[in-house]
Design a protein around this motif. Structure first.
Motif, PDB file in Angstrom:
ATOM      1  N   PRO A   1     -34.584  85.462  16.048  1.00 51.92           N
ATOM      2  CA  PRO A   1     -35.116  86.828  16.207  1.00 51.92           C
ATOM      3  C   PRO A   1     -36.245  86.932  17.228  1.00 51.92           C
ATOM      4  N   LEU A   2     -36.898  85.817  17.548  1.00 50.62           N
ATOM      5  CA  LEU A   2     -37.931  85.867  18.587  1.00 50.62           C
ATOM      6  C   LEU A   2     -37.345  86.213  19.951  1.00 50.62           C
ATOM      7  N   GLY A   3     -36.081  85.879  20.153  1.00 54.19           N
ATOM      8  CA  GLY A   3     -35.401  86.273  21.380  1.00 54.19           C
ATOM      9  C   GLY A   3     -35.545  85.310  22.534  1.00 54.19           C
ATOM     10  N   HIS A   4     -36.786  85.012  22.910  1.00 49.21           N
ATOM     11  CA  HIS A   4     -37.005  84.156  24.075  1.00 49.21           C
ATOM     12  C   HIS A   4     -38.396  83.537  24.040  1.00 49.21           C
ATOM     13  N   THR A   5     -38.553  82.518  24.843  1.00 53.41           N
ATOM     14  CA  THR A   5     -39.859  81.913  25.108  1.00 53.41           C
ATOM     15  C   THR A   5     -40.266  82.303  26.527  1.00 53.41           C
ATOM     16  N   LEU A   6     -41.495  82.730  26.684  1.00 55.06           N
ATOM     17  CA  LEU A   6     -42.012  83.026  28.017  1.00 55.06           C
ATOM     18  C   LEU A   6     -42.517  81.723  28.636  1.00 55.06           C
ATOM     19  N   VAL A   7     -41.800  81.249  29.640  1.00 51.80           N
ATOM     20  CA  VAL A   7     -42.203  80.060  30.391  1.00 51.80           C
ATOM     21  C   VAL A   7     -43.004  80.531  31.598  1.00 51.80           C
ATOM     22  N   TYR A   8     -44.216  80.032  31.729  1.00 50.78           N
ATOM     23  CA  TYR A   8     -45.087  80.466  32.821  1.00 50.78           C
ATOM     24  C   TYR A   8     -44.995  79.504  33.998  1.00 50.78           C
ATOM     25  N   VAL A   9     -44.944  80.065  35.174  1.00 53.75           N
ATOM     26  CA  VAL A   9     -44.836  79.322  36.422  1.00 53.75           C
ATOM     27  C   VAL A   9     -46.149  79.524  37.176  1.00 53.75           C
ATOM     28  N   VAL A  10     -46.943  78.459  37.271  1.00 51.47           N
ATOM     29  CA  VAL A  10     -48.268  78.545  37.881  1.00 51.47           C
ATOM     30  C   VAL A  10     -48.244  77.810  39.213  1.00 51.47           C
TER      31      VAL A  10
ATOM     32  N   LEU B   1     -45.198  74.258  35.186  1.00 52.50           N
ATOM     33  CA  LEU B   1     -44.688  75.092  34.105  1.00 52.50           C
ATOM     34  C   LEU B   1     -45.554  74.942  32.866  1.00 52.50           C
ATOM     35  N   VAL B   2     -45.817  76.052  32.224  1.00 52.17           N
ATOM     36  CA  VAL B   2     -46.410  76.047  30.889  1.00 52.17           C
ATOM     37  C   VAL B   2     -45.269  76.299  29.913  1.00 52.17           C
ATOM     38  N   ASP B   3     -44.835  75.245  29.215  1.00 52.26           N
ATOM     39  CA  ASP B   3     -43.671  75.210  28.339  1.00 52.26           C
ATOM     40  C   ASP B   3     -42.382  75.284  29.163  1.00 52.26           C
ATOM     41  N   THR B   4     -41.239  75.014  28.489  1.00 56.87           N
ATOM     42  CA  THR B   4     -39.969  74.947  29.216  1.00 56.87           C
ATOM     43  C   THR B   4     -38.843  75.712  28.545  1.00 56.87           C
ATOM     44  N   GLY B   5     -38.919  75.973  27.246  1.00 56.61           N
ATOM     45  CA  GLY B   5     -37.849  76.677  26.564  1.00 56.61           C
ATOM     46  C   GLY B   5     -36.918  75.755  25.791  1.00 56.61           C
TER      47      GLY B   5
ATOM     48  N   ALA C   1     -38.382  84.648  31.072  1.00 58.96           N
ATOM     49  CA  ALA C   1     -37.994  84.767  29.660  1.00 58.96           C
ATOM     50  C   ALA C   1     -36.773  83.890  29.416  1.00 58.96           C
ATOM     51  N   VAL C   2     -36.972  82.750  28.738  1.00 59.03           N
ATOM     52  CA  VAL C   2     -35.902  81.787  28.482  1.00 59.03           C
ATOM     53  C   VAL C   2     -35.393  82.005  27.055  1.00 59.03           C
TER      54      VAL C   2
ATOM     55  N   HIS D   1     -40.381  75.288  22.931  1.00 58.76           N
ATOM     56  CA  HIS D   1     -41.410  75.102  23.959  1.00 58.76           C
ATOM     57  C   HIS D   1     -41.182  73.817  24.751  1.00 58.76           C
ATOM     58  N   HIS D   2     -40.816  72.756  24.038  1.00 55.47           N
ATOM     59  CA  HIS D   2     -40.697  71.427  24.635  1.00 55.47           C
ATOM     60  C   HIS D   2     -39.249  71.046  24.932  1.00 55.47           C
ATOM     61  N   GLY D   3     -38.291  71.863  24.499  1.00 54.39           N
ATOM     62  CA  GLY D   3     -36.894  71.456  24.497  1.00 54.39           C
ATOM     63  C   GLY D   3     -36.323  71.030  25.834  1.00 54.39           C
TER      64      GLY D   3
END
Length: 343
Positions: free
Chosen positions: A22-31, A39-43, A15-16, A79-81
Motif C-alpha cells: 500500500p505504500l506504493g513506492h520508495t522515493l530514491v533520491y539522486v544527489v 543515491l539515497v536508498d535504491t528501492g 519513485a521506485v 530501501h536496500h533491495g
C-alpha cells in the motif's frame, strides 16, 4: 510510467515501485556530486522496480553506470533491495550504519529454518494461538525472496561525520527506532527556495513521514538477546530531529514537506496517546497477543493478514517494553505465556 521530481539544488527523486504494497513506492533520491550521482536508498529488488530506477536515472540526465555511491537510510528491502544491482552495474560503494550492517550480515548467515524456529518461539511466548504458529512448523520460503540475501555494505556510515559526496555537505544523523541503525541525512546547504526558514534539507528515510507513523517493533534477531527499547530510541531520535529544524524534509515515502518540528510534535503526542490507551487496556492482565487484538489498527483484527499480525505483535511488544521501562506496566508473576498489567 516513470515518475521523477526535480527538487532543486542538484537533488532529484525517482519513485521506485514496491510490489503489492500500500505504500506504493520508495522515493530514491539522486544527489549530484563532483564524482557523479549518489543515491539515497535504491528501492525494492524486483525486475519492474529495477527498470523504473534505470529509466528514472535516465530521465534525471544520468545512468546507473555513472553512480558514484549509495547511501542507505536503513536495511529494509524497500530501501536496500537494489543496492547490489546498482553496485554491480556501476562499481559504486554502498554505505550503511554499523548496527544495520550487522543485521544484514546475520540475515545472510542465518538459515531460514533457524529464523522460523525463532519466530515460532517468540510468538508462542507472546501468547499466539496454535493456528497462528502452525505455518511456522513447515515453512516453504525460497532463499530468493527479497530481503533474505541483502547486499553487504562496503562502507560504514558514522554518525556526525560527512559522507563521501565531493562538493556537497551531507552529514549522517543516527536515528534508531524503526531499525537499530536507521540514519537521517542532513544536507547542510542553503535551500534552493531561500524563503523557507530552517537549516538545509533532511533525507529522513522512514524516520519522519508526512502522514503516517513508521512501524516501531522489537528488533528481531535470533542470535541477540539484548533487551532493547526501540520506541524509546525512536522518541529520543525524533526530538533530535525536531531540534535540527530543517527547512524541508525529503522522506522515503509519500511527499516532501516543511515544518519538521511540528510533525515531530504530532508524532510524540501520538505515541503518548497510544501508550495511555494501552495502559487503559492493561487494567486487566493481557498477553502481547491479546493486547494487539484490542489495539486500534487501520482495519479490524480479523481482517489483518497473517504477516501483518506478526508485525502488529512486534509493535505491541515494543510499546509494552517502553511502559515497563517507564515503570507504568509490569509482567504478572508466574503467568505463562507472560501477561502484563498496569501499575
Amino acid at each position: 510510467m516513470v515518475t521523477t521530481f526535480e527538487r532543486g539544488g542538484g537533488v532529484r527523486s525517482v519513485a521506485v515501485p514496491i510490489p503489492d504494497n500500500p505504500l506504493g513506492h520508495t522515493l530514491v533520491y539522486v544527489v549530484e556530486s563532483d564524482r557523479g550521482p549518489v543515491l539515497v536508498d535504491t528501492g525494492w529488488d524486483d525486475p519492474a522496480s529495477w527498470d523504473t530506477l534505470v529509466a528514472g536515472l535516465a530521465a534525471c540526465g544520468t545512468a546507473v553506470a555513472e553512480v558514484y555511491g549509495v547511501v542507505i537510510t536503513h536495511h529494509h528491502p524497500d530501501h536496500h533491495g537494489l543496492s547490489a544491482r546498482v553496485r554491480e552495474a556501476s562499481g559504486a560503494w554502498v554505505a550503511m550504519h554499523a548496527a544495520d550492517t550487522a543485521v544484514v550480515r546475520r540475515t545472510r548467515e542465518v538459515r531460514p529454518e533457524r529464523w522460523f524456529g525463532y519466530m515460532r518461539a517468540k510468538l508462542a511466548a507472546a501468547g499466539a494461538p496454535e493456528e497462528h504458529l502452525a505455518p511456522l512448523l513447515t515453512p516453504r520460503t525460497p532463499r530468493t525472496l527479497p530481503g533474505l540475501s541483502p547486499a553487504l555494505p562496503d562502507r560504514e556510515i558514522v554518525p556526525g561525520e560527512l559522507l563521501d559526496l565531493p562538493g556537497r555537505r551531507l552529514r549522517a544523523i543516527w536515528t534508531p527506532g524503526h531499525t537499530p541503525g536507521h540514519v537521517c541525512l542532513h544536507l547542510e546547504e542553503e535551500h534552493p527556495d531561500h524563503r523557507l526558514p530552517g537549516h538545509g534539507r533532511l533525507f529522513s528515510g522512514d524516520h519522519l513521514l508526512p502522514r503516517i507513523t513508521p512501524h516501531i517493533g522489537l528488533y528481531e534477531d535470533p542470535d541477540d538477546a539484548t533487551v532493547t527499547d526501540p520506541l524509546g530510541d525512536y522518541l529520543d531520535s525524533l526530538e533530535r530531529i525536531g531540534r535540527l529544524a530543517p527547512a524541508e524534509v525529503l522522506p522515503a515515502h509519500q511527499h516532501a514537506f516543511t515544518d519538521a518540528p511540528g510533525r515531530v510534535r504530532e508524532l510524540l503526542a501520538h505515541h503518548e496517546e497510544r501508550l495511555a490507551g494501552l495502559l487503559a487496556l492493561l487494567a486487566e492482565p493481557l498477553t502481547p497477543w491479546q493486547l494487539a487484538e484490542r489495539m486500534e489498527w487501520n482495519r479490524p483484527w480479523a481482517e489483518i493478514p497473517y504477516g501483518s499480525r506478526n508485525i502488529a505483535i512486534s509493535e505491541a511488544e515494543a510499546h509494552l517494553r517502553r511502559l515497563v521501562k517507564q515503570g507504568r506496566t509490569e509482567p504478572v508473576a508466574g503467568s505463562e505465556p507472560v501477561a502484563y498489567v498496569a501499575v
